[in-house]
Design a protein around this motif. Structure first.
Motif, PDB file in Angstrom:
ATOM      1  N   UNK A  89      -4.624  -3.605  12.457  1.00  0.00           N
ATOM      2  CA  UNK A  89      -5.527  -3.769  11.299  1.00  0.00           C
ATOM      3  C   UNK A  89      -4.929  -4.762  10.295  1.00  0.00           C
ATOM      4  N   UNK A  90      -3.589  -4.787  10.198  1.00  0.00           N
ATOM      5  CA  UNK A  90      -2.979  -5.820   9.342  1.00  0.00           C
ATOM      6  C   UNK A  90      -3.372  -7.196   9.865  1.00  0.00           C
ATOM      7  N   UNK A  91      -3.306  -7.342  11.171  1.00  0.00           N
ATOM      8  CA  UNK A  91      -3.602  -8.646  11.773  1.00  0.00           C
ATOM      9  C   UNK A  91      -5.098  -8.965  11.692  1.00  0.00           C
ATOM     10  N   UNK A  92      -5.950  -7.981  11.999  1.00  0.00           N
ATOM     11  CA  UNK A  92      -7.401  -8.241  12.041  1.00  0.00           C
ATOM     12  C   UNK A  92      -7.980  -8.436  10.650  1.00  0.00           C
ATOM     13  N   UNK A  93      -7.566  -7.574   9.685  1.00  0.00           N
ATOM     14  CA  UNK A  93      -8.223  -7.574   8.364  1.00  0.00           C
ATOM     15  C   UNK A  93      -7.364  -8.197   7.264  1.00  0.00           C
ATOM     16  N   UNK A  94      -6.096  -8.467   7.557  1.00  0.00           N
ATOM     17  CA  UNK A  94      -5.215  -8.990   6.509  1.00  0.00           C
ATOM     18  C   UNK A  94      -4.850  -7.936   5.465  1.00  0.00           C
ATOM     19  N   UNK A  95      -4.933  -6.638   5.827  1.00  0.00           N
ATOM     20  CA  UNK A  95      -4.548  -5.583   4.890  1.00  0.00           C
ATOM     21  C   UNK A  95      -3.033  -5.398   4.910  1.00  0.00           C
ATOM     22  N   UNK A  96      -2.507  -4.714   3.879  1.00  0.00           N
ATOM     23  CA  UNK A  96      -1.098  -4.324   3.895  1.00  0.00           C
ATOM     24  C   UNK A  96      -0.935  -3.087   4.798  1.00  0.00           C
TER      25      UNK A  96
END
Ligand SMILES: CC(C)(COP(=O)(O)OP(=O)(O)OC[C@H]1O[C@@H](n2cnc3c(N)ncnc32)[C@H](O)[C@@H]1O)[C@@H](O)C(=O)NCCC(=O)NCCS
Ligand SMILES: Nc1ncnc2c1ncn2[C@@H]1O[C@H](COP(=O)(O)OP(=O)(O)OP(=O)(O)O)[C@@H](O)[C@H]1O
Length: 207
Positions: A148-155
């Motif tokens: 999800x960090x990679x897909x959405x750019x979230x922390x």
């Protein structure tokens, strides 16, 4: 027209980033009628969406962006930090999601298995008894976070906050009729698992 499938209604669930949508797409490629409850929730909260007035009333004008849509980043900050806010948003959206997904299911061709892609299938009582089989997509928490960090750019912290608000992996596995462990698999290996599940639950693979 081909014969009606053995299993008609499948609930597909898993934690954030586990790979539900990827598995749903593979099932769609085989001929399933996929209903994506996240997509339904997005439609309900788009500009002019049916849920917007109730959300504006409960959460205030700050929850709605300039286009008239739900301000998703704002709402994410509020609901994943505060279970009461999350429950209030769910109380508005879940009944509407239930009605809209049923309407989509009613439009399914008679010979297509229906796959309900629902992140909160285990958490929400709505789904018990509405599906004949539950398919859980599972993976390690570290993999969820990384995807999800990679897909959405979230922390990492933002992903972990969502995971903390969801059912545990063991709670999901406890209600599963089948589990796909989507960790360390190539997409081809994942596809092979989906194809053998199709043969077990639905019937022969399409040509
Ligand atoms: C909080 C919101 C605005 C955040 O939007 P955002 O675009 O960032 O995320 P998106 O909707 O794509 O959801 C991404 C993932 O977050 C997780 N998630 C979403 N809602 C919830 C929730 N209420 N509880 C736990 N996890 C959730 C799911 O794994 C989902 O796949 C949005 O998720 C929302 O409206 N949630 C409430 C509706 C709901 O419960 N949806 C789940 C489908 S039944
Ligand atoms: N086996 C795999 N190999 C490589 N990448 C994968 C694999 N499975 C999933 N992914 C990738 O991981 C990310 C998360 O997968 P996907 O969007 O299917 O998860 P999801 O469970 O639907 O997530 P969410 O709950 O956030 O909607 C996507 O970018 C997807 O392409």
């Amino acid at each position: 027209m081909s014969a009606a499938p053995t299993i008609r209604k499948i609930g597909l669930t898993g934690g954030i980033g586990s790979g539900k949508s990827t598995v749903a797409n593979l099932l769609r490629d085989l001929g399933a009628w996929v209903i994506d409850s996240d997509a339904v929730a997005h439609e309900l909260t788009a500009p002019g969406g049916a849920a917007i007035p109730a959300i504006a009333e409960r959460f205030g004008a700050a929850a709605i962006d300039a286009s008239g849509a739900l301000d998703r980043a704002h709402m994410r900050e509020r609901v994943f930090a505060d279970p009461d806010a999350r429950k209030a948003l769910e109380a508005i959206l879940h009944p509407m999601i239930g009605v809209a997904t049923q309407a989509e299911a009613d439009r399914a061709p008679a010979d297509a298995p229906i796959v309900f892609d629902v992140p909160l299938l285990v958490e929400s009582r709505h789904w018990a008894g509405r599906v004949e089989r539950v398919l859980v997509v599972d993976c390690a928490e570290a993999t969820q976070v990384q995807r999800v960090m990679q897909r959405n750019g979230w922390t990492a912290e933002a992903v972990e906050r969502v995971i903390a608000q969801q059912a545990s992996r063991s709670a999901r596995r406890a209600v599963a009729d089948a589990v796909i462990y989507n960790d360390g698999l190539t997409l081809a290996q994942l596809q092979a698992q989906v194809r053998s599940l199709w043969q077990a639950w639905i019937g022969p693979l399409p040509p």
